[in-house]
Design a protein around this motif. Structure first.
Motif, mmCIF file in Angstrom:
data_model
loop_
_atom_site.group_PDB
_atom_site.id
_atom_site.type_symbol
_atom_site.label_atom_id
_atom_site.label_comp_id
_atom_site.label_asym_id
_atom_site.label_seq_id
_atom_site.Cartn_x
_atom_site.Cartn_y
_atom_site.Cartn_z
ATOM 1 N N LEU A 92 8.435 2.477 -2.739
ATOM 2 C CA LEU A 92 7.754 1.231 -3.088
ATOM 3 C C LEU A 92 6.816 1.436 -4.269
ATOM 4 O O LEU A 92 6.197 2.489 -4.422
ATOM 5 N N LYS A 93 6.703 0.393 -5.105
ATOM 6 C CA LYS A 93 5.711 0.425 -6.171
ATOM 7 C C LYS A 93 4.324 0.075 -5.648
ATOM 8 O O LYS A 93 3.323 0.383 -6.297
ATOM 9 N N ASP A 94 4.281 -0.596 -4.497
ATOM 10 C CA ASP A 94 3.002 -0.916 -3.868
ATOM 11 C C ASP A 94 2.539 0.257 -3.022
ATOM 12 O O ASP A 94 3.351 0.960 -2.409
ATOM 13 N N ALA A 95 1.233 0.464 -2.976
ATOM 14 C CA ALA A 95 0.675 1.555 -2.192
ATOM 15 C C ALA A 95 0.562 1.149 -0.734
ATOM 16 O O ALA A 95 0.199 0.015 -0.419
ATOM 17 N N VAL A 96 0.881 2.089 0.164
ATOM 18 C CA VAL A 96 0.752 1.891 1.603
ATOM 19 C C VAL A 96 -0.124 3.012 2.143
ATOM 20 O O VAL A 96 0.200 4.187 1.967
ATOM 21 N N ILE A 97 -1.241 2.638 2.789
ATOM 22 C CA ILE A 97 -2.192 3.619 3.313
ATOM 23 C C ILE A 97 -2.463 3.315 4.772
ATOM 24 O O ILE A 97 -2.733 2.160 5.127
ATOM 25 N N MET A 98 -2.363 4.339 5.617
ATOM 26 C CA MET A 98 -2.677 4.197 7.041
ATOM 27 C C MET A 98 -4.046 4.818 7.304
ATOM 28 O O MET A 98 -4.295 5.965 6.920
ATOM 29 N N LEU A 99 -4.915 4.034 7.955
ATOM 30 C CA LEU A 99 -6.270 4.476 8.273
ATOM 31 C C LEU A 99 -6.476 4.428 9.779
ATOM 32 O O LEU A 99 -5.900 3.570 10.460
ATOM 33 N N ASP A 100 -7.311 5.335 10.281
ATOM 34 C CA ASP A 100 -7.628 5.274 11.708
ATOM 35 C C ASP A 100 -8.695 4.218 11.959
ATOM 36 O O ASP A 100 -9.107 3.497 11.043
ATOM 37 N N SER A 101 -9.158 4.123 13.192
ATOM 38 C CA SER A 101 -10.119 3.077 13.553
ATOM 39 C C SER A 101 -11.458 3.233 12.838
ATOM 40 O O SER A 101 -12.209 2.264 12.705
ATOM 41 N N ASP A 102 -11.766 4.449 12.360
ATOM 42 C CA ASP A 102 -13.021 4.690 11.640
ATOM 43 C C ASP A 102 -12.869 4.576 10.136
ATOM 44 O O ASP A 102 -13.827 4.816 9.397
ATOM 45 N N GLY A 103 -11.668 4.245 9.665
ATOM 46 C CA GLY A 103 -11.453 4.109 8.232
ATOM 47 C C GLY A 103 -11.125 5.414 7.538
ATOM 48 O O GLY A 103 -11.244 5.495 6.302
#
Length: 440
Positions: free
Chosen positions: A107-118
């Motif tokens: 993907l050209k778009d960024a995908v970031i996974m964060l936990d509950s604390d960011g």
């Protein structure tokens, strides 16, 4: 334990007891033969348990269980089949995860996974390009430590992700990015980042064009209106028949000047995110002044305009911008309220912040128009703006002023029962009024 295991266990015990009885028959010691045989079987069973325990404690991934005989052979064989089935399931899951990671990496778009604390858990390659994330040293870091724009920190901590956020890229100030945050699972966060530089440039070109055209038209329009005013002052010396057309020309010229002033004000509001003169503004005196102007605007229409100030607090911001927004709401209420109607202005504060509501008893607005009321030049009814002299920019100005003051506009209306426009200011914008100084 299934029926096969039950049968195997019973057969083994019967064979053991039969063998012990035969040995006892030969030796004449039935009790000792049975005891020794059972002790031997118990020792063998304990040995198999120890083998199983040792394997469970020290076995490597995918290592097969030890070999066994009889009942324990079936136990080890069942464990082996469970292990292989688990490996197949894990293999399928890993294949799905690999496909998802490959697709998101493309993907050209960024995908970031964060936990509950960011804290950062996973991201694709586009996130490294748009946000400058680095693998693996940024894993587990708070996202607010890596994206340091103050608007992003405020946006993330507030937790209200109904609208996306546009900010410059941390990697390159010439790139404009748009962030979407969605909560999922156990209050975890999924952040999507898009490159909207081209859209931002087109929007900026539109804003610059409108601002430049408005600025260039302002001078010739001022000259034309000045000459029209001079001609009207001396129309009897020229030709009395020109009085009506000159008056209409002056009226339309003033309307165009108002439109240009609103366009220039919108361009100024969109140029920066925060007011330059961010000082405590006494809202009670500001509203009293606006009420006085509204009564003058109402004139002989016999309208009832009331002001209820229930909180002695000030707002941090620009007094000129707040006056423009509040007066737009109040003057609109006066214009669209019929003769003999009522307009109520109310200011109060609570734990959620400070609030201003402007309620009128006008004709009301259909619900289908409410989401678009703050768009530029949007017309609920074009004839209404023609009769009241509106430019269609008033609520757009209100929206931008509130955005710059970290506030939002809520609109509710019922046809035939009037409308209510409410401004909600965050607690961080509310402050105590400055003490008045005595001048000798």
């Amino acid at each position: 334990m299934n029926q096969n295991w039950h049968g195997t266990l019973i057969r083994h015990l019967l064979l053991l007891v039969t063998g012990c009885l035969l040995v006892g028959l030969i030796s004449g010691y039935y009790g000792w033969s049975l005891a020794i045989g059972l002790a031997f079987y118990l020792g063998w069973t304990l040995k198999q348990l120890l083998r199983l325990h040792e394997w469970l404690r020290q076995h490597k991934p995918d290592e097969a269980p030890p070999d066994g005989y009889g009942l324990w052979g079936e136990v080890f064989d069942s464990i082996y089949h469970l292990q292989r089935r688990d490996q197949r399931v894990r293999g399928r899951l890993q294949a799905v995860i690999d496909r998802v990671q490959e697709s998101t990496a493309a993907l050209k778009d960024a995908v970031i996974m964060l936990d509950s604390d960011g804290n950062l858990e996973w991201w694709n390659l586009a996130a490294e390009t748009l946000l400058g994330l680095k693998t693996p040293q940024d894993s587990g870091q708070p996202v607010t430590n890596l994206v340091r724009h103050p608007r992003f920190k405020e946006y993330f901590e507030q937790g209200n992700y109904g609208e996306p956020l546009d900010i410059p890229s941390p990697v390159n100030d010439h790139l404009r990015i748009q962030l979407y945050i969605t909560r999922y699972g156990n209050n975890e966060h999924l952040m999507l980042v898009r490159d909207v530089t081209r859209i931002h440039q087109l929007e900026q070109m539109r804003k610059d064009f409108i601002a430049n055209v408005s600025h260039e038209l302002r001078t010739p329009l001022t000259v034309i209106c000045g000459y029209l005013e001079t001609l009207l002052d001396n129309v009897d010396d020229v030709n009395p028949r020109w009085k009506r057309p000159l008056s209409q020309m002056q009226q339309q010229g003033e309307r165009m000047q108002t439109l240009l002033n609103d366009l220039l004000l919108l361009a100024k509001l969109e140029a920066t995110d925060y007011p330059s003169d961010n000082q405590p503004v006494a809202i009670d005196s500001l509203l009293r002044s606006i009420k006085s102007d509204a009564q003058a605007l109402s004139g002989q229409r016999n309208q009832t305009i009331t002001l209820d100030v229930e909180a002695d607090c000030a707002l941090k911001g620009s007094e000129a911008e707040l006056r423009s927004a509040f007066s737009n709401l109040v003057f609109n209420a006066v214009k669209y309220t019929p003769d003999g109607g009522s307009v109520r202005i109310r200011w109060w504060a609570d734990s959620a912040g400070a609030h201003l509501s402007v309620q009128d008893s006008g004709v009301g607005i259909d619900n289908k128009h409410l989401p678009r009321l703050t768009e530029r030049f949007y017309r609920v009814d074009s004839s209404r703006n023609a009769s009241t002299g509106g430019t269609g920019l008033g609520l757009a100005i209100v929206k931008h002023v509130l955005l710059r003051h970290r506030a939002r506009l809520e609109i509710s209306s019922v046809l035939g029962h009037g409308s209510t426009f409410t401004c909600h200011f965050a607690p961080g914008q509310v402050t105590k009024p400055q003490p008045k100084t005595l001048i000798d």
